[in-house]
Design a protein around this motif. Structure first.
Motif, PDB file in Angstrom:
ATOM      1  N   LYS A  33       0.838  -1.208   0.000  1.00 26.09           N
ATOM      2  CA  LYS A  33       0.000   0.000   0.000  1.00 26.09           C
ATOM      3  C   LYS A  33       0.872   1.257   0.000  1.00 26.09           C
ATOM      4  CE  LYS A  33      -3.609  -0.334   2.905  1.00 26.09           C
ATOM      5  NZ  LYS A  33      -4.414  -0.814   4.062  1.00 26.09           N
ATOM      6  N   GLN A  34       1.951   1.238   0.748  1.00 28.18           N
ATOM      7  CA  GLN A  34       2.871   2.382   0.762  1.00 28.18           C
ATOM      8  C   GLN A  34       3.561   2.545  -0.594  1.00 28.18           C
ATOM      9  OE1 GLN A  34       3.283   4.875   3.038  1.00 28.18           O
ATOM     10  NE2 GLN A  34       4.457   5.735   1.352  1.00 28.18           N
ATOM     11  N   GLU A  37       1.106   4.154  -2.921  1.00 29.22           N
ATOM     12  CA  GLU A  37       0.978   5.578  -2.588  1.00 29.22           C
ATOM     13  C   GLU A  37       2.177   6.367  -3.119  1.00 29.22           C
ATOM     14  OE1 GLU A  37      -0.970   8.778  -1.593  1.00 29.22           O
ATOM     15  OE2 GLU A  37      -1.819   6.798  -1.231  1.00 29.22           O
ATOM     16  N   GLN A  41       2.287   9.343  -6.028  1.00 25.22           N
ATOM     17  CA  GLN A  41       2.842  10.671  -5.762  1.00 25.22           C
ATOM     18  C   GLN A  41       3.875  11.040  -6.822  1.00 25.22           C
ATOM     19  OE1 GLN A  41       4.313  10.416  -1.739  1.00 25.22           O
ATOM     20  NE2 GLN A  41       2.260  10.505  -0.853  1.00 25.22           N
ATOM     21  N   GLU A  54      -9.553   1.469   0.976  1.00 18.23           N
ATOM     22  CA  GLU A  54      -8.456   1.619   1.940  1.00 18.23           C
ATOM     23  C   GLU A  54      -8.016   0.296   2.578  1.00 18.23           C
ATOM     24  OE1 GLU A  54      -6.561   4.217   2.412  1.00 18.23           O
ATOM     25  OE2 GLU A  54      -7.737   5.636   1.240  1.00 18.23           O
TER      26      GLU A  54
END
Length: 186
Positions: A33-34, A37, A41, A54
């Motif tokens: 998940k990180q 993300e 970005q 989520e």
């Protein structure tokens, strides 16, 4: 008494193994998940609509909405153009010839055309199928999902490392509906 302690130790080892497997999956999910993300970005994807779950880390980001109203149902045959990538943007598979050629993935023995997926029967990985489940015929979207919903710890794929979160660019070209003449159980 000796038998009880042997059984108790064995039970503790089995339970500890289960707990560590669960904890390990949670660590992998959090890491994936990180990574997703961070990817988003560093690589913003233009969108007209987004879906984010989520708890699972699954994301679907639409680039085009057809508003056709034609949604997949279990048993439909979906015709899908796709490009599969790792989060370093390396393409590992595609149904589009020009993308295959641009990324040194071209195979002259392959037909480059939308793949046919019998929807709801597990013919594709979970993240791919989930994204299709919330798309409509004519939509174009990008889905990103943790390795748990892709190939997980499968090490039989030379171009996809174990526990790799994945990105698929999808175009739901056509939804072939089941008609009354077609059998429902295939």
């Amino acid at each position: 008494m000796k038998n009880f302690s042997v059984v108790a130790v064995a039970l503790i080892l089995v339970l500890a193994g289960c707990i560590s497997d669960e904890a390990n999956l949670e660590l992998i999910l959090d890491r994936d998940k990180q990574a997703i993300e961070t990817y988003l970005q560093e690589n913003p994807i233009p969108s007209v609509k987004e879906f984010i779950d989520e708890p699972t880390g699954v994301r679907v980001i639409w680039q085009e909405l057809s508003e056709s109203g034609i949604k997949p149902e279990i048993g439909d045959t979906l015709f899908v153009n796709y490009t599969g990538k790792l989060l370093n943007n390396n393409v590992f598979d595609t149904s589009i010839e020009s993308v295959a050629r641009e990324n040194n993935r071209f195979n002259p023995n392959r037909d480059y055309e939308p793949i046919a997926v019998l929807f709801g029967y597990g013919q594709v990985i979970l993240g791919f199928e989930f994204a299709l489940s919330i798309m409509e015929e004519g939509d174009k979207a990008t889905t990103l999902f943790p390795s748990l919903y892709g190939y997980g710890s499968d090490d039989g794929r030379p171009d996809i490392p174990q526990n790799s979160p994945l990105l698929f660019e999808l175009e739901l070209v056509r939804v072939g509906k089941i008609t009354s003449e077609e059998p429902e159980n295939i």
